[in-house]
Design an enzyme around this catalytic site. Structure first.
Site, short mmCIF file in Angstrom:
data_model
loop_
_atom_site.label_atom_id
_atom_site.label_comp_id
_atom_site.label_asym_id
_atom_site.label_seq_id
_atom_site.Cartn_x
_atom_site.Cartn_y
_atom_site.Cartn_z
N GLY A 634 0.85 -1.19 0.00
CA GLY A 634 0.00 0.00 0.00
C GLY A 634 0.88 1.23 0.00
N GLY A 635 0.23 2.36 0.10
CA GLY A 635 0.95 3.62 0.02
C GLY A 635 2.04 3.76 1.07
N GLY A 637 3.79 1.20 2.48
CA GLY A 637 4.79 0.15 2.53
C GLY A 637 4.19 -1.20 2.23
N VAL A 639 2.93 -5.23 3.50
CA VAL A 639 2.44 -6.07 4.59
C VAL A 639 2.98 -7.48 4.40
CG1 VAL A 639 0.42 -6.91 5.82
CG2 VAL A 639 0.31 -4.74 4.62
N LYS A 653 2.90 -4.80 9.16
CA LYS A 653 2.84 -3.64 8.26
C LYS A 653 4.15 -2.88 8.41
CE LYS A 653 0.10 0.54 8.49
NZ LYS A 653 -1.15 1.10 8.98
N ASP A 749 -11.41 6.06 6.91
CA ASP A 749 -11.26 5.32 5.65
C ASP A 749 -12.03 4.01 5.72
OD1 ASP A 749 -10.43 5.07 3.06
OD2 ASP A 749 -8.41 4.39 3.54
#
Ligand SMILES: *[C@@H]1O[C@H](CO)[C@@H](O)[C@H](O)[C@H]1NC(C)=O
Ligand SMILES: *[C@@H]1O[C@H](CO)[C@@H](O)[C@H](O)[C@H]1NC(C)=O
Ligand SMILES: *[C@@H]1O[C@H](CO)[C@@H](O)[C@H](O)[C@H]1NC(C)=O
Ligand SMILES: *[C@@H]1O[C@H](CO)[C@@H](O)[C@H](O)[C@H]1NC(C)=O
Ligand SMILES: *[C@@H]1O[C@H](CO)[C@@H](O)[C@H](O)[C@H]1NC(C)=O
Length: 947
Positions: A634-635, A637, A639, A653, A749
C-alpha cells in the site's frame, strides 16, 4: 640583551597580536550594530563564548547571527577577519547599506549568507575574489545593478542565489578577457528569479560541462529566444523561465532533458509548435500557460507522462477534443486548460487518479460532460457551451473556488492549551514562544495542497534534521500552505523550543542557520526553498522588558591612530585566554533512543499486551521479509505474513523508508492502538521501532477482506444472513471507536477493503491506525485534511474539511450498499448511491431493486428485511451529516433487522466458514488481481491469505 633576542621577542609578540586583531575588528563591527547578543558586553574577547561567534586557535571562523534583529551596516572591518569561513547575517532586515568590497579579502569564506536583510546598492566585483566560496545566498535584499561577471571565478561555488533583488543588466558570460557564469561548472543552483534582468539568455551560458540542477530565471525581463544549448545541460531538474518576454520557438532538443521534474515556461511570448516533451518521464509539474503557440490538438505526449501531477496550459491555443487518457495518469492532481478552444464531450473516465482535484476548462467549447456526479473532483466548465447554451446549471458551471484547503499541524494526541499572550500551544500542547517565518518553495512537485501526509512528511524530516544538528527544539508546526502570485508554495513555520518556553540566542541563530544554509533539505517533493525568519522577541513576557544593547563598547573605533594600544590590550586578553571556544557537542542521546526496543530502557512505552519486537525477531518470523511472505502493498509500505514462535500468525505492516513518521508520532499511534480492544476490531499484537524501521504487528485475519469475498475472489459465499451479520459486526466496531475508545477515534477510511473476515466470518475493522483521534471528547469535529477513498468519502467532509463521526457513517452507508449490490462505489463512472436511488421504487416489492442486487445473495423471495437495510443505508448517505444516524443507531437498526430475519444478534457467528465454501474459480492466487488497490487510498489494505 642582544638585538637578535629583542627581534625574536618582538616577532613573537607581533604574531600573537596579529591573530588577535580579530577581536578588535569584530568589536569595530559591533559598534555599528544594534541588538547584538547581550553577552557580547560581558567581556571583550569574542572567543570566550560570545553568542554566534565560533573560533579556532583564537581566530574567528564563524559568525552566525541569523534572526538577531541586528540593525546597522556591515563595515569594511569584516575584511580583516581573514580566517572566517561562515558569515550568516540572514533575516536581519535592519542591516542596510551596501555590501563592502572589503568582503573580497575573506579568502577562506565558504558560506556567505545574507538572506532577507536590508542590503542595497551594487554587488561588489570583489565577490569574485572569494576563492573558497561554496554557498552564496544574497536573495531577498534590495541589491541593484548588474551581476558581477567576476562571480564566474568562484570555481567551488555550488549555490548561487541572487533572487528577489532589483538586479538589472544581462546575464554575464565569459569572453576572451572577462569571466562569466558559464565558468561555474560546479554550480548546481542558479536562482535569479524576481529581478529585472534583461537581454537575451546567452547561448554560451549552457554547455555540456554544466552540472546545474535548478535554473530559476522566473519573473525577470529577459528577451530573445530560449537558447538550444539548454538541452545540453542534462543534469537539470527544474527549469523556470516563466514571466519573462521570451519569444521564438522552444528548442526542439528540450526533450533531451530527461531528468526534468518541473518546467515553467508560462507567461512569455513563445511561438511555433507546442514543444514536444516526449520522454520527459520524470516530469511532475508542467506550466506552459499564456504563450502564443500554433493552434494544435492536445499533444499526445501529455498522456505518456506518468509522473505528471500538474498540467497547466491556460491560453495556449489548444483545440479539438481532450483525450480521456489524460485522466488515467495515476499521479494527476490538477489540470488547467482554460481559455482554449477544446470542444466535444468531456470524459474524465472512471479510472482517474485518486488525487485528481481540479479540472479547469473555463472558457472552451465543450458541449457535454459524461460524469457529473464526481463531487470529489472540482470540474469547471463555466463559459463553455454546456453552461452557456443548454441552460445547464450543474456545480461545474460555477467559477473556480478561491479559498484552497487549509492545513495546520494537529495537536499530537493532546489537548490544545490556552496560552498567555505571545505564547502558542505547540503540537505537543506546551505553551511556548515559537520562532516563526515563511518557508517558500520555488518549484514544488505537486499542486494538490489538500494532502496532509505531504506536510507531515516535511515536518518529520525537519524535526529529524534539527535534532541531528543538535538544535534545542521540541517540535515544529506547519500551517496555511498557499500558492502565491509567483507560483511559489508558501508555508508558515513555527519552531518550538525544548526544555523551556523560549529560545535563547544560540537556539535561534542555530535554527536560522539550519534554514539559511540549507542544512535542512526537504525531500524532492518540495524541492529547494528559502526561508524568511521573523524577528524573535527574546524578552517576551519577561518583566523589565528589553535590555539595552550596545552599552559595552570598550575599544571603539581603533582602525585609526591607536591601533598599537588596541593590539596591546588585545594581547593582554589573549594571554589570559588561550583557549578558543570549541563548538558545543552535547552528547545528548537522540529522543529515538529513548525507547528503541533494543536498549531496554524504562522509557519504552508500557503497553498492555503489546510487545516491542526487534528487527531481527520480525526478520526471522517473516523469513527475512521474503517475497513469498508479502501479502500486500500500500501507500505506506508492504504487509508481510509472519509466524510467531508460539505459532500465532501475524500481519506485519512495514513502513517504507520515507513514509515513516517521527518517533513521537509513532509512539502515540502505538499507544492509541494498544488501548483499543474489541472483537470487531483487528488488534495490535506489537510493534518494531528499531534500526530505523517502523512496523506494526497485527493479528492475522485469515479470510481476507469483505471486498475480496464480495468479488468472488476468496470463494466464500456470502448469503443474506452472513451479510447482515458482517454489517452488524463492522457497525459495532465503528461504534466502539466512536463512543467507547478514549480518546474517540474517527476511522476516516471505512471501506470494504478495510473490513476483514476471520475464520468464523466475524467482521473486523482494520486500518484505523492512521485514524484521526478526537483529542477532546467535548469537541465534535476536527478540521483536517481530506483523506479517504474515492467513492466512500463524505461530501460534507470533502467540502468543509470538518471531520466528524458522521463522515464514517457516510462511508459505512456505502459499505452497506456494496454489501447488497457487490458493486464498487464508483463503477464505470456510475455512483452506487445514485444507481440505487434511481432503480428504487418504494411501492414495489424489494423496492424494485432486483436489478441492482448481487445475484449471489440468494433467492430474492427470502430477502427479509432488505427494505429496512436499504432504508438505513440511504439514511447513512444523506448529503448533510446532521440527518445521518449515529453508529449506535445504526447498530440498533441492524440488530432489529436481524431479529426480523430470525437470527440472534448476540450469538457468536455460525460454524467455521470452511463448511460453506464453494470452489473458488481457479485463480492461482486470490490476490493477483490488478484492481485490488484500485479503490484503496494511501492507506494500507492488507491482502490476507484465505488459506
Ligand atoms: C539529445 O541527446 C541525444 C542522446 O543523448 C544525443 O544523441 C543528441 O545529440 C542530443 N540532441 C541534441 C540536439 O542535443
Ligand atoms: C489564465 O491566464 C489568464 C491570463 O491570460 C489569467 O487571467 C487567468 O487567471 C488564468 N486562469 C487560470 C485558471 O489560471
Ligand atoms: C472540434 O474542433 C475540431 C478542430 O477545430 C474540429 O475539427 C471538430 O469538428 C470539432 N468537433 C466538434 C464535435 O465540434
Ligand atoms: C541556550 O540554550 C541551550 C539549549 O537550550 C543551552 O544549552 C545553553 O546553555 C543556553 N545558553 C545560555 C547562554 O543560556
Ligand atoms: C551547510 O550546508 C551544506 C550543504 O547543504 C553542508 O554540507 C554544510 O555542512 C553546512 N554547513 C554547516 C556548517 O553546517
Amino acid at each position: 640583551m642582544s638585538a637578535k633576542f629583542l627581534l625574536i621577542l618582538f616577532f613573537n609578540f607581533w604574531l600573537s597580536t596579529a591573530q588577535n586583531n580579530d577581536a578588535t575588528f569584530l568589536r569595530a563591527l559591533k559598534d555599528k550594530w544594534q541588538n547584538t547578543p547581550p553577552n557580547w558586553d560581558d567581556n571583550s574577547d569574542p572567543c570566550s563564548g560570545w553568542d554566534g561567534i565560533g573560533c579556532k586557535d583564537s581566530r574567528i571562523i564563524t559568525i552566525r547571527l541569523a534572526s538577531m534583529d541586528l540593525r546597522g551596516t556591515l563595515t569594511g572591518d569584516i575584511g580583516q577577519l581573514t580566517e572566517l569561513q561562515i558569515l550568516d547575517l540572514s533575516y536581519n532586515k535592519g542591516l542596510t547599506g551596501s555590501l563592502t568590497s572589503e568582503i573580497g579579502k575573506l579568502k577562506k569564506l565558504t558560506n556567505l549568507l545574507l538572506v532577507n536583510c536590508g542590503f542595497s546598492g551594487p554587488l561588489p566585483d570583489a565577490l569574485g575574489d572569494l576563492d573558497s566560496l561554496i554557498f552564496l545566498s544574497l536573495n531577498s535584499n534590495g541589491f541593484t545593478g548588474p551581476i558581477p561577471p567576476s562571480i564566474g571565478n568562484l570555481s567551488n561555488l555550488y549555490w548561487l542565489d541572487l533572487a528577489d533583488n532589483r538586479l538589472t543588466g544581462s546575464i554575464p558570460v565569459s569572453t576572451r578577457t572577462a569571466p562569466g557564469l558559464d565558468m561555474l561548472t560546479t554550480a548546481r543552483h542558479f536562482h535569479f528569479g524576481r529581478n529585472m534582468l534583461s537581454g537575451a539568455i546567452p547561448s554560451r551560458l549552457f554547455h555540456s560541462n554544466m552540472n546545474l540542477f535548478h535554473l530559476l530565471f522566473e519573473n525577470n525581463q529577459l528577451t530573445g529566444s530560449i537558447p538550444d544549448t539548454l538541452g545540453l545541460v542534462k543534469s537539470l531538474e527544474v527549469v523556470r523561465l516563466d514571466r519573462n518576454f521570451l519569444t521564438g520557438n522552444v528548442p526542439s532538443n528540450i526533450n533531451n532533458l530527461t531528468g526534468l521534474f518541473e518546467m515553467f515556461l508560462s507567461n512569455n511570448q513563445l511561438t511555433g509548435p507546442v514543444p514536444s516533451l516526449t520522454g520527459l518521464d520524470a516530469l511532475n509539474y508542467l506550466e506552459l500557460s499564456n504563450n502564443m503557440f500554433d493552434p494544435s490538438e492536445v499533444p499526445s505526449w501529455v498522456t505518456t507522462l506518468q509522473s505528471l501531477t500538474t498540467l497547466r496550459m491556460n491560453n495556449t491555443g489548444l483545440l479539438g477534443e481532450l483525450p480521456a487518457a489524460l485522466f488515467s495518469l495515476s499521479a494527476l492532481q490538477n489540470v488547467d486548460l482554460s481559455n482554449n478552444r477544446l470542444n466535444g464531450t468531456l470524459d474524465i473516465g472512471s479510472s482517474h487518479s485518486n488525487e485528481l482535484q481540479q479540472v479547469n476548462l473555463q472558457n472552451n467549447q465543450i458541449a457535454d460532460f459524461t460524469q457529473r456526479n464526481q463531487y470529489s473532483i472540482e470540474v469547471i466548465l463555466v463559459q463553455n457551451p454546456i453552461c452557456t447554451e443548454s441552460g445547464t446549471s450543474g456545480g461545474f458551471c460555477s467559477p473556480p473556488t478561491k479559498n484552497g484547503p487549509s492545513y495546520f499541524t494537529q495537536p499530537n494526541n493532546c489537548e490544545t492549551r490556552s496560552c498567555g499572550s505571545g505564547q502558542v500551544s505547540s503540537p505537543n500542547c506546551i505553551c511556548a514562544y515559537p520562532y516563526t517565518g515563511d518557508l517558500v518553495f520555488r518549484a514544488p512537485s505537486f499542486s494538490n495542497l489538500a494532502n496532509s501526509a505531504v506536510y507531515e512528511n516535511l515536518r518529520n524530516d525537519m524535526i529529524r534534521s534539527f535534532r541531528e544538528s543538535q538544535l534545542p527544539i521540541d517540535t515544529v508546526s506547519l500551517r496555511d500552505p498557499r500558492i502565491d502570485f509567483n507560483d511559489y508554495l508558501v508555508i508558515k513555520l513555527q519552531v518550538f523550543p525544548s526544555g523551556g518556553e523560549r529560545f535563547n540566542r544560540t537556539g535561534i541563530l542555530g535554527v536560522g542557520f539550519s534554514l539559511s544554509n540549507q542544512t535542512f533539505k526537504p525531500s524532492d517533493t518540495f524541492g529547494t526553498y528559502f526561508f524568511t525568519g521573523d524577528v524573535y522577541d527574546f524578552s517576551a513576557g519577561i518583566s523589565g522588558g528589553k535590555k539595552s544593547s550596545n552599552t559595552g563598547a570598550i575599544v571603539g573605533s581603533v582602525i585609526g591612530g591607536c591601533v598599537i594600544v588596541a593590539l596591546l590590550i588585545v594581547a593582554g586578553i589573549y594571554i589570559s585566554r588561550k583557549k578558543g571556544r570549541a563548538e558545543r557537542t552535547t552528547n545528548e542521546s537522540s529522543p529515538f533512543a529513548l525507547w528503541d526496543a533494543n536498549n531496554g530502557s524504562g522509557a519504552v512505552p508500557q503497553l498492555k499486551g503489546t510487545k516491542a519486537f526487534s528487527f531481527e525477531e520480525l526478520s526471522k518470523y517473516t523469513n527475512n521479509f521474503s517475497e513469498t511472505n508479502n501479502i500486500g502493498t500500500g501507500g505506506y509500505g508492504v504487509v508481510y505474513k509472519g509466524s510467531l514462535p508460539n505459532g500465532q500468525l501475524v500481519a506485519i505492516k512495514r513502513a517504507t523508508r520515507g513514509s515513516t513518521q517521527g518517533g513521537l508520532e509513532f509512539k502515540t499511534e502505538i499507544e492509541l492502538l494498544s488501548r483499543v480492544h474489541h472483537k470487531n476490531l483487528v488488534s495490535l499484537v506489537g510493534f518494531c521501532f528499531d534500526q530505523g524501521e517502523q512496523m506494526l504487528v497485527y493479528e492475522y485475519i485469515v479470510n481476507g477482506t469483505v471486498k475480496d469475498s464480495l468479488s468472488g475472489r476468496t470463494g466464500i459465499r456470502l448469503d443474506w444472513m452472513r451479510r447482515i451479520r458482517i454489517a452488524l459486526g463492522a457497525a459495532r466496531g465503528l461504534q466502539y471507536l466512536h463512543d467507547l475508545a478514549d480518546p474517540p477515534i474517527i476511522h476516516r477510511d471505512v471501506k470494504t477493503n478495510n473490513i476483514l473476515l476471520d475464520e468464523r466470518l466475524v467482521a473486523k475493522v482494520a486500518d484505523f491506525g492512521l485514524s484521526k483521534s478526537l483529542g477532546d471528547a467535548n469537541v465534535t469535529h476536527v478540521t483536517t485534511q481530506v483523506k479517504g477513498t474515492m467513492g466512500y468519502m463524505d461530501p460534507e467532509y470533502y467540502m468543509t474539511n470538518q471531520l466528524t463521526e458522521k463522515s464514517d457513517v457516510y462511508s459505512f452507508g456505502i459499505v452497506l450498499l456494496e454489501l447488497i449490490t457487490a458493486r464498487n462505489p464508483i463503477e464505470k463512472g456510475k455512483y452506487i448511491v445514485r444507481e440505487v436511488k434511481q432503480a428504487m421504487d418504494k411501492s414495489k416489492e424489494l423496492y424494485n431493486l432486483q436489478g441492482v442486487l448481487d445475484p449471489t445473495i440468494g433467492l430474492t423471495t427470502q430477502l427479509k428485511g432488505m427494505e429496512r437495510f436499504v432504508d438505513i443505508a440511504l439514511r447513512c448517505v444523506e448529503e448533510a451529516g446532521d440527518p445521518r444516524p449515529t453508529m449506535s443507531e445504526v447498530v440498533k437498526e441492524i440488530e432489529s433487522i436481524m431479529e426480523l430475519v430470525g437470527l440472534n444478534p448476540n450469538a457468536e457467528s455460525a460454524a467455521n466458514s470452511a463448511a460453506y465454501e464453494y470452489a473458488s474459480n481457479g485463480s492461482a492466487h486470490p490476490y493477483t488481481g490488478d484492481d485490488l488497490f484500485a479503490y484503496s487510498g494511501d492507506h494500507f489494505s492488507a491482502k490476507l491469505d484465505p488459506k
